[in-house]
Design a protein around this motif. Structure first.
Motif, PDB file in Angstrom:
ATOM      1  N   PHE A  30      -8.810   4.885   9.260  1.00  0.00           N
ATOM      2  CA  PHE A  30      -7.797   4.887  10.318  1.00  0.00           C
ATOM      3  C   PHE A  30      -7.253   3.487  10.498  1.00  0.00           C
ATOM      4  N   GLY A  31      -6.064   3.225   9.921  1.00  0.00           N
ATOM      5  CA  GLY A  31      -5.465   1.897  10.024  1.00  0.00           C
ATOM      6  C   GLY A  31      -4.613   1.747  11.261  1.00  0.00           C
ATOM      7  N   ALA A  81       4.402 -10.344   8.758  1.00  0.00           N
ATOM      8  CA  ALA A  81       4.835 -11.512   7.990  1.00  0.00           C
ATOM      9  C   ALA A  81       3.708 -12.521   7.831  1.00  0.00           C
ATOM     10  N   ASP A  82       2.785 -12.557   8.793  1.00  0.00           N
ATOM     11  CA  ASP A  82       1.669 -13.506   8.719  1.00  0.00           C
ATOM     12  C   ASP A  82       0.597 -13.075   7.729  1.00  0.00           C
ATOM     13  N   LEU A  83       0.620 -11.792   7.307  1.00  0.00           N
ATOM     14  CA  LEU A  83      -0.400 -11.272   6.394  1.00  0.00           C
ATOM     15  C   LEU A  83       0.048 -11.254   4.942  1.00  0.00           C
ATOM     16  N   ASN A  84       1.294 -11.653   4.692  1.00  0.00           N
ATOM     17  CA  ASN A  84       1.870 -11.607   3.348  1.00  0.00           C
ATOM     18  C   ASN A  84       1.927 -10.186   2.781  1.00  0.00           C
ATOM     19  N   ALA A 102     -11.721   0.417  13.376  1.00  0.00           N
ATOM     20  CA  ALA A 102     -12.265  -0.946  13.477  1.00  0.00           C
ATOM     21  C   ALA A 102     -11.472  -1.763  14.474  1.00  0.00           C
ATOM     22  N   PRO A 103     -12.042  -2.879  14.949  1.00  0.00           N
ATOM     23  CA  PRO A 103     -11.316  -3.753  15.877  1.00  0.00           C
ATOM     24  C   PRO A 103     -10.094  -4.417  15.249  1.00  0.00           C
ATOM     25  N   GLY A 104     -10.112  -4.591  13.921  1.00  0.00           N
ATOM     26  CA  GLY A 104      -8.998  -5.274  13.275  1.00  0.00           C
ATOM     27  C   GLY A 104      -9.103  -5.173  11.764  1.00  0.00           C
ATOM     28  N   PRO A 105      -8.159  -5.798  11.034  1.00  0.00           N
ATOM     29  CA  PRO A 105      -8.171  -5.735   9.571  1.00  0.00           C
ATOM     30  C   PRO A 105      -9.353  -6.485   8.978  1.00  0.00           C
TER      31      PRO A 105
END
Length: 490
Positions: A33-34, A228-231, A175-178
């Protein structure tokens, strides 16, 4: 905002599609689950009509079939990684997720600590969860992951991980984040299930990019702006095109990892259930757009909003110039510029006229309201007050908060709280308004208009204070600022 997305259709279609995927794997599905389970405001902005809790509402339709496993990386726990939008650590956010999900009636089966190698902080977190009655499982670091396939798909790889005991057909891994290890958790479970003779499968639920919209559709470009910050880059899925002759959109990380993922499936099952990254997804959002132009325009506005956010972040030290440059290129692709945001020019004009910071707010009917800096109020507080007066039908010159109610607050701020700025912020003016409303009908009427500001747009001629940002956010107002430092606003 003009609606363009059918939320009810989405809830029905999405839940039915997930149930079909469960059945296709023999009755057990691990669903990665993204994105955000709660408060997906990006989706609600670019798909007007999509509600911020739509994904949660969709899962509620599958509540009896689903259990939730929360994945968190041991290295993130050890580094006290912060979730940027909430300002809390990943471990505290995991506990927040557990409590909120349980309050909604979901069964949270367990927590899995991934990338574990004996970190003390992870051990303490495990003990903390155990005291709460939460089962915790450990998944270990695998050397050479994800390319060392012989080790990964072996008793010393996935086989070394603790098997997560689950009892329901749909296991949602969130999850809390990537970077928390959601996909690896799913694959580890598939390995163990296969050895135990249990039929199960894997799918991915990620809203963006929307696979059945064009690559350069503004909705998908807005996703690039948001990441944009994750490329991250949207791209045509070459595997899907090769397998089916159909053009679909995915993002670079999923495309890059697919050959490895496909090989892992083959190592576990002898064959892969999927021919492309697009095949793995279960997202039905693209099928629920009924007004494409409305979604396009909303997405263009989101790209501009992200651009201002990047510029402000550079001033505040939270963003990079590269991020702003990437979003600027997206704006050029769409032939849009910052002035296409309706509140920008009025805010800058009012600031020029008054020689001080100013703020502009667009009401639901498109009318622009401005607020200036005064001896009593900051511009954000002024625009908020002016907006609810307008909505309540109260004349602009009418005073609904007595200066006598404001002055004691100013005295408290300057004399006792050591503030350099005597003017009231947004939260302070609302408190003063609430106190006045007890004995003033107009103040009470204006206060009741606050819910109507949800979804409104604001632009400030200077960077906002943290307190004003939080107040606007709580009211559901989308804010942008010029990258200009305010003077003595604390």
């Amino acid at each position: 905002m003009k609606l363009g997305f059918d939320n009810q259709k989405y809830l029905k279609m999405q839940s039915e599609h997930i149930m079909q995927r469960i059945e296709s794997f023999g009755g057990k599905l691990y669903l990665e689950f993204g994105g955000k389970l709660f408060d997906d405001y990006h989706a609600s902005r670019v798909l007007p009509g999509f509600l911020p809790d739509s994904k949660l509402q969709m899962l509620l339709q599958l509540q009896d079939q689903a259990e939730i496993v929360i994945a968190i990386s041991a290295s993130d726990i050890e580094k006290n990684k912060i979730r940027g939008d909430l300002g809390i650590t990943y471990d505290n956010d995991a506990i927040r997720l557990i409590k909120e999900l349980q309050a909604k009636g979901f069964y949270v089966g367990s927590v899995v600590i991934t990338q574990y190698s004996g970190q003390e902080a992870a051990n303490l977190f495990k003990k903390r969860l155990n005291k709460m009655g939460v089962d915790v499982y450990l998944h270990y670091i695998i050397n050479g992951y994800p390319h060392n396939l012989p080790l990964i798909v072996s008793n010393e790889g996935y086989g070394k991980n603790e098997y997560i005991e689950t009892t329901r057909p749909l296991v949602v891994i969130t999850a809390p984040g990537p970077g928390s290890g959601k996909m690896a958790t799913c694959l580890s479970q598939l390995y163990h299930d296969h050895k135990k003779g249990i039929s199960s499968g894997y799918a991915k639920y990620e809203t963006f990019p929307i696979w059945n919209l064009p690559l350069k559709h503004p909705v998908n470009l807005a996703y690039e702006a948001a990441t944009a910050d994750l490329n991250d880059l949207n791209m045509i899925d070459p595997f899907h095109l090769d397998a089916y002759g159909q053009t679909t959109v995915n993002y670079n990380r999923d495309v890059e990892i697919f050959p490895v993922l496909n090989a892992i499936f083959k190592q576990i099952f002898g064959e892969s259930p999927y021919k492309s990254p697009t095949d793995m997804g279960v997202n039905m959002a693209g099928n629920c757009i009924f007004d494409d132009e409305a979604c396009k325009e909303a997405s263009r506005q989101e790209i501009i909003r992200r651009y201002f956010k990047a510029l402000s972040g550079i001033m505040e030290g939270t963003k990079t110039e590269e991020e702003a440059f990437k979003i600027e290129l997206l704006m050029k692709q769409e032939n849009i510029n910052p002035d296409d945001r309706s509140t920008v020019a009025p805010a800058l004009l009012r600031a020029k006229e008054t020689g001080a910071p100013a703020v502009a707010l667009e009401l639901p009917d498109g009318q622009i309201i401005t607020g200036k800096t005064s001896t009593l109020l900051g511009p954000s507080a002024a625009v908020l007050l002016n907006a609810i007066k307008e909505l309540a039908g109260i004349k602009h010159e009418e005073k609904i908060i007595s200066p006598l109610a404001i002055e004691p607050i100013q005295h408290l701020k300057v004399q006792y709280l050591r503030s350099r700025n005597p003017r009231l912020h947004t939260d302070e003016v609302l408190i003063a308004l609430s106190a006045t409303a007890a004995n003033n009908l107009d103040a009470s009427k204006a206060l009741s208009m606050l819910p109507k500001l949800k979804g409104c747009q604001v632009h400030s001629s200077v960077l906002l204070t943290d307190v004003d940002k939080r107040t606007f956010a709580k009211l559901g107002i989308d804010v942008t600022c010029e990258a200009v430092s305010p003077l003595n606003e604390e």
